[in-house]
Scaffold this motif. Structure first.
Motif, short mmCIF file in Angstrom:
data_model
loop_
_atom_site.label_atom_id
_atom_site.label_comp_id
_atom_site.label_asym_id
_atom_site.label_seq_id
_atom_site.Cartn_x
_atom_site.Cartn_y
_atom_site.Cartn_z
N VAL A 138 -5.32 8.73 -2.41
CA VAL A 138 -5.35 7.55 -3.28
C VAL A 138 -4.34 6.51 -2.80
O VAL A 138 -4.67 5.33 -2.60
CB VAL A 138 -5.05 7.95 -4.75
CG1 VAL A 138 -4.85 6.72 -5.61
CG2 VAL A 138 -6.16 8.81 -5.29
N ALA A 139 -3.11 6.97 -2.55
CA ALA A 139 -2.05 6.02 -2.21
C ALA A 139 -2.32 5.34 -0.87
O ALA A 139 -2.23 4.12 -0.75
CB ALA A 139 -0.70 6.73 -2.17
N LEU A 140 -2.68 6.14 0.14
CA LEU A 140 -2.87 5.54 1.47
C LEU A 140 -4.07 4.61 1.50
O LEU A 140 -4.00 3.50 2.05
CB LEU A 140 -3.02 6.63 2.53
CG LEU A 140 -1.72 7.35 2.90
CD1 LEU A 140 -1.95 8.28 4.07
CD2 LEU A 140 -0.63 6.34 3.25
N SER A 141 -5.20 5.02 0.91
CA SER A 141 -6.36 4.14 0.98
C SER A 141 -6.10 2.85 0.21
O SER A 141 -6.55 1.78 0.62
CB SER A 141 -7.63 4.84 0.50
OG SER A 141 -7.36 5.65 -0.59
N ALA A 200 5.69 12.22 0.88
CA ALA A 200 5.84 12.70 2.25
C ALA A 200 4.95 11.93 3.20
O ALA A 200 5.29 11.72 4.37
CB ALA A 200 5.53 14.18 2.31
N ALA A 201 3.78 11.50 2.71
CA ALA A 201 2.80 10.89 3.61
C ALA A 201 2.97 9.37 3.73
O ALA A 201 2.64 8.78 4.75
CB ALA A 201 1.39 11.21 3.13
N VAL A 202 3.47 8.73 2.66
CA VAL A 202 3.54 7.27 2.67
C VAL A 202 4.83 6.81 3.33
O VAL A 202 5.90 7.32 3.01
CB VAL A 202 3.46 6.71 1.23
CG1 VAL A 202 3.69 5.22 1.23
CG2 VAL A 202 2.11 7.04 0.63
N ASP A 203 4.69 5.89 4.25
CA ASP A 203 5.86 5.36 4.93
C ASP A 203 6.08 3.92 4.48
O ASP A 203 5.13 3.13 4.43
CB ASP A 203 5.62 5.41 6.44
CG ASP A 203 6.80 4.87 7.20
OD1 ASP A 203 7.72 5.65 7.45
OD2 ASP A 203 6.80 3.67 7.53
N ASN A 255 9.04 6.54 -1.06
CA ASN A 255 10.23 7.33 -0.75
C ASN A 255 11.10 6.60 0.27
O ASN A 255 11.44 7.11 1.31
CB ASN A 255 9.81 8.68 -0.20
CG ASN A 255 10.80 9.74 -0.62
OD1 ASN A 255 11.70 9.47 -1.42
ND2 ASN A 255 10.65 10.93 -0.07
N LEU A 256 11.43 5.38 -0.10
CA LEU A 256 12.06 4.45 0.84
C LEU A 256 13.34 4.98 1.48
O LEU A 256 13.58 4.79 2.66
CB LEU A 256 12.37 3.14 0.11
CG LEU A 256 13.01 2.04 0.94
CD1 LEU A 256 12.10 1.66 2.09
CD2 LEU A 256 13.27 0.82 0.08
#
Lengths: 268, 265, 160
Positions: free
Chosen positions: B94-97, B194-197, C30-31
């Motif tokens: 959900v977050a990445l898309s 962990a996945a979102v940068d 998670n900045l």
């Protein structure tokens, strides 16, 4: 004699078509001049040339002695501060109130305090008799009132030259007379020069000092209202007296009756 | 036979030329807007007004759409991921898309049809009723007073709207998967974190929506300013704004995505 | 529309956007981990990295401690050189080992760090000497078949 507007040997056209051909015209300072002609004869184009919104192809247009053709954008905008223009249907800003419309130029061009802007704006509105509608929106005004508000707006910064584009179109007879008188009053009170583009002969004859007749992009006649009234030129006569047929034919040029309807009709 | 082929080819050529001409005209117009943007920043009140009309008035549609899109993503993602036994990763999906694609693109498309068309119609109508001419005769440049504030209002509004869209979407996904489908809340957030940068997903998403904001606002103001001054002219320009902005958004999205991917690997 | 009301609404709008941005940055993104300057870099050479990509997670005991910064082919040793950015709040002994692992059966690949026993800690630019490359499925199967065949052969001889 100093001329507020001076046009010499002007040619102008859109694309290949020439709209104005060899126009020569002068508007002396302090006078009220009308340019008359049929719809679509290039009158409005002439007005836009005076405002620098269009630039001449050949010839010169001078406003207050300055040649518009040689001006850059900044100079054109500086020149326009001296010019007020009334558009055909007023062209009031629909998202601003009547007060804000009239105050628009003062706020854009001056650093006057708000209290002074208020006083000046109400004075301008009072001059056209509409101080009471200051808080209305343009959509709430009648056509005649909108036209008068637009006059107050056009004269807000006391311009030296006022251009009127068809100020009489679509008005009832009472508003018509009121607008006509206002045009004359404003011109004399401000010591301004006015150019009036119209096809309303009777109304403008009452107020103007001089008249130019334009037909097919050429000036065909000119003179004071008395001279025009007495003119025997067929075109002017037809125009002034509103005759349906004359030098300007009632029928648009086309195939002959015989070609469209056959022999019996052609003979009938 | 030969004539038909020639005619077809000519049509393709004409259309291509027209499109290229149009893009060129919009880019030139954008340059003009930028040159006349001084007023907008000296009198920021003008821009605030346009942020109200373009941004605040688009809030409802953006928030509601974001919520729904997030919920659908949650449902679909859950359905698919469950068969691999990794339904906790639905938060990541959900977050990445939303951040990379759907947030910037869908909010820009909605913005084009809600605010872009309104900007075109407003400027077009001002032109048709000679308000722009009148302004010019009052020695006020309509590019500086009318066009530029609307452009900047759009450019400021869209990234904010896109951010809200993404945030709402993630809440929608949370609602469906955690509250309704009982995915573990901790796993939902931690896997997502962990996945979102921050740089590669959030900042890149922002960059996209800023670019879309510039494109939609430039097209909308251009179509309004160049609209034929008639009723049909304005309505045609409004339609063109929606169509060309949508195409521009999708084409730019492809370009930007390719460019950003290349930056990664 | 009143000027003050207008400003109020726009202020509310901008504030809302700002809050949403903060939520995305901290709650979702998670900045703090990938913040600038908060990492140190270590290098490791692997004989095979499988599908490991830049930005893949680096985990120790399953906890995210850093990310893969770059992957390139080392023409001197003919193996893969992986640079990892490790969060400065985590320290590892110099004899720690790195391996390329897979999360789940179909999951993404990541680098797993196993802490060693040395007193000295890794510094920026240090190299991890002990590495274990990725398991390649084809090789695993090949090895399995090979062993099976060998076992089968042994069985047959013993039966005879």
């Amino acid at each position: 004699m100093i001329h507020q507007v001076e046009i010499r040997d002007l040619n102008f056209g859109y694309g290949d078509q020439l709209v104005l051909k060899g126009i020569n015209l002068t508007v002396p300072k302090g006078s009220l001049v009308a340019i008359m002609g049929l719809s679509g004869c290039g009158k409005t184009t002439l007005l836009r040339l005076m405002g620098g919104q269009l630039l001449a192809r050949q010839g010169s247009v001078r406003v207050a002695g300055q040649e518009l053709n040689h001006m850059n954008e900044a100079q054109l905008y500086a020149m326009r501060r001296q010019v007020g223009m009334l558009f055909q249907f007023g062209a009031l800003f629909t998202d601003l109130s009547v007060f804000d419309n009239v105050a628009f130029q003062m706020r854009e061009h001056t650093r006057l305090p708000e209290s002074m802007i208020r006083d000046l704006t109400l004075m301008k509105l009072n001059a056209v008799g509409l101080r009471g509608v200051q808080s209305l929106m343009p959509a709430e005004l009648s056509g005649g009132m909108a036209r008068r508000v637009a006059m107050a707006r056009a004269t807000a910064l006391d311009p030296a030259l006022i251009l009127y584009d068809e100020p009489f179109t679509g008005l009832d007879p009472i508003s018509l007379g009121a607008i006509g008188r206002l045009i004359r009053q404003l011109n004399d009170a401000l010591g301004a020069t006015s150019v009036l583009v119209t096809h309303d002969v009777q109304e403008s004859m009452k107020i103007v000092d001089y008249i130019y007749f334009v037909s097919d992009g050429v000036i065909v006649a000119q003179g004071t209202p008395e001279e025009i009234h007495a003119s025997t030129l067929p075109f002017v006569h037809q125009f002034v007296w509103g005759e349906a047929d004359g030098p300007l034919p009632f029928h648009y040029p086309g195939p002959t009756l015989k070609m469209d309807f056959g022999d019996e009709w052609g003979q009938a | 036979m030969k004539g038909t082929w020639g005619h077809g080819l000519r049509t393709v050529g004409d259309t291509t030329l027209r499109i290229v001409e149009r893009i060129g005209a919009v880019v030139l117009f954008l340059g003009q807007i930028l040159r006349h943007s001084g007023t907008s920043f000296r009198r920021f009140g003008l821009v605030i007004r346009e942020i109200y009309f373009a941004g605040v008035q688009s809030l409802i549609i953006i928030l509601v759409s974001g919520l729904f899109v997030g919920m659908v993503l949650g449902l679909q993602g859950f359905e698919t991921l469950q068969s691999y036994g990794s339904s906790e990763s639905v938060g990541v999906l959900v977050a990445l898309s939303l951040m990379r694609e759907l947030g910037p693109v869908v909010s820009a498309l909605l913005f084009a049809s809600r605010a872009g068309s309104a900007i075109t119609a407003e400027i077009g109508l001002m032109k048709a009723t000679e308000q722009l001419s009148a302004m010019e005769m009052m020695a006020v440049n309509p590019l500086a007073r009318v066009v530029s504030p609307r452009f900047w209002g759009g450019v400021f509004s869209l990234p904010v709207l896109a951010t809200l869209f993404v945030a709402m979407g993630i809440m929608g996904g949370f609602l469906v998967t955690v509250i309704m489908l009982k995915v573990d809340s901790g796993a939902f957030w931690s896997q997502m974190q962990a996945a979102v940068d921050f740089h590669h997903d959030i900042v890149n998403g922002m960059i996209k929506s800023i670019v879309f904001g510039v494109a939609v606002s430039a097209i909308a103001t251009f179509e309004g300013y160049e609209a034929p001054p008639t009723a049909e002219g304005v309505s045609g320009a409004t339609t063109r704004t929606v169509v060309s902005s949508s195409l521009a958004i999708l084409a730019l999205d492809l370009l930007l995505t390719a460019f950003m991917m290349k930056g990664w690997n | 529309m009143n000027r003050a009301t207008l400003n109020l609404w726009v202020g509310f709008f901008v504030l809302l956007g700002f809050v949403a941005f903060l939520m995305l940055a901290f709650k979702v993104g998670n900045l703090n981990l990938d913040g600038s300057g908060g990492t140190y870099e270590v290098v490791a050479h692997f004989d095979n990295i499988g599908q490991l990509k830049e930005r893949a997670p680096v985990r120790s005991a399953g906890v995210l401690v850093g990310r893969v910064h770059s992957v390139r082919f080392d023409t001197l040793h003919y193996n893969a050189e992986v640079r990892m950015a490790i969060d400065t709040q985590y320290h590892f002994p110099v004899d720690s080992s790195a391996s390329v692992l897979t999360s789940g059966i179909l999951g993404e690949q990541y680098v797993g760090l196993d802490a060693g026993g040395d007193d000295k800690m890794l510094k920026n630019g240090d190299e991890l000497k002990l590495t274990q490359g990725a398991m390649v499925l084809e090789r695993l199967i090949g090895q399995f078949l090979f062993n099976k065949a060998q076992d089968g052969g042994a069985d047959k001889t013993s039966n005879r």
